[in-house]
Write an enzyme that holds these catalytic residues in place. Sequence first.
Site, short mmCIF file in Angstrom:
data_model
loop_
_atom_site.label_atom_id
_atom_site.label_comp_id
_atom_site.label_asym_id
_atom_site.label_seq_id
_atom_site.Cartn_x
_atom_site.Cartn_y
_atom_site.Cartn_z
N ASP A 33 0.97 -1.06 0.07
CA ASP A 33 0.12 0.01 -0.16
C ASP A 33 0.97 1.36 0.11
O ASP A 33 1.99 1.25 0.71
CB ASP A 33 -0.81 -0.14 1.21
CG ASP A 33 -2.04 1.03 1.26
OD1 ASP A 33 -2.32 1.35 -0.04
OD2 ASP A 33 -2.70 1.48 2.28
N HIS B 252 2.33 3.64 -8.87
CA HIS B 252 2.00 2.14 -9.25
C HIS B 252 3.35 1.57 -9.99
O HIS B 252 3.69 0.44 -9.82
CB HIS B 252 0.60 2.04 -10.21
CG HIS B 252 -0.62 2.33 -9.35
ND1 HIS B 252 -0.70 1.88 -7.96
CD2 HIS B 252 -1.52 3.13 -9.53
CE1 HIS B 252 -1.89 2.42 -7.49
NE2 HIS B 252 -2.43 2.96 -8.45
N LEU C 37 10.03 -20.94 -4.12
CA LEU C 37 9.11 -20.15 -3.77
C LEU C 37 7.71 -20.20 -4.43
O LEU C 37 7.85 -20.35 -5.59
CB LEU C 37 9.58 -18.66 -3.46
CG LEU C 37 8.77 -17.67 -3.17
CD1 LEU C 37 8.39 -17.58 -1.61
CD2 LEU C 37 9.07 -16.04 -3.54
#
Length: 278
Positions: free
Chosen positions: A35, A52, A146
Amino acid sequence: MQALIETLKPGSPDHALALSLDPARIPAHIGIIMDGNGRWANRRSLPRVAGHKAGVVPVRTAVETCARLGVQSLTLYAFSVENWKRPRTEVETLWQLLRFYLGRELARLCANNIRLRAIGRIDILPPSVRRELDAAIGATSANSGLVLNLAINYGGRSEIVDAVNSILQRASESGSLDSLVIDEDAISQNLYTSGQPELDLLIRTSGELRVSNFLLWQIAYAELYITDTLWPDFDRRALLEAIAAFQKRDRRFGGLRPASAHSAPSPSSMEPVGSPSS
Ligand code: IPE
Ligand code: IPE
Ligand code: MG
């Protein structure tokens, strides 16, 4: 863990921080609410979309750092079911950036043995985004390192609703609806994250003290780490600091610390003061 240390410059703060971590207590599953992109841009008098764009860089850093540390699953909150409320142009930029990320990072994901997954209601994404996402998921499906879950059009409540509906549908198909009992295991096994480790650490950047519909079921016993750092500024050191903070936590899961458990009072010393026997 050693894989990370080898890539860091000896004597650098990141190297020292990585060396200070306990390899036996690396969180198995980390979730991040990425965020603060808009505020990062606002502070620079830039349009929100510039935030962004800047937010793509720390995604690579977080993903590769987690892979090298031996984290098993990393879940990144990229777009919530509520984010459709934003202006269309912002939402479209986010889809463009997702496609840009997938195109640019796919080879690196494979080189780092990372398996990509998408969690959320991805069936309603624009077809071009879905196509690229499906292709990247397919291309990494045999990787064994991962697991990177991208939470896209994701909501924690929708996830639980979807889990319950799939349980009901299966029971209906097998004719066992009348005797169906739903327990916690059944819900866990039908979540988007089914089969992955419990969430150990939830990180939220940019200081908001809320979970915004992220992994509602999975955060039951996660350690929460909230930093004021805005997502585009969340670098490797910030992530290593979060993990170092996690390793200092005393996780009791409702029980007692082993030391306290050993020194628990014997039943006879637990009589309430003033009870008939005292
Ligand atoms: C997070 O940054 C990215 C997404 C929600 C897609 P924001 O866009 O929410 O940034 P702020 O919270 O407005 O600063
Ligand atoms: C949460 O951030 C969603 C993502 C990071 C993708 P928001 O910015 O949408 O959350 P709120 O609106 O501050 O709760
Ligand atoms: Mg926000």
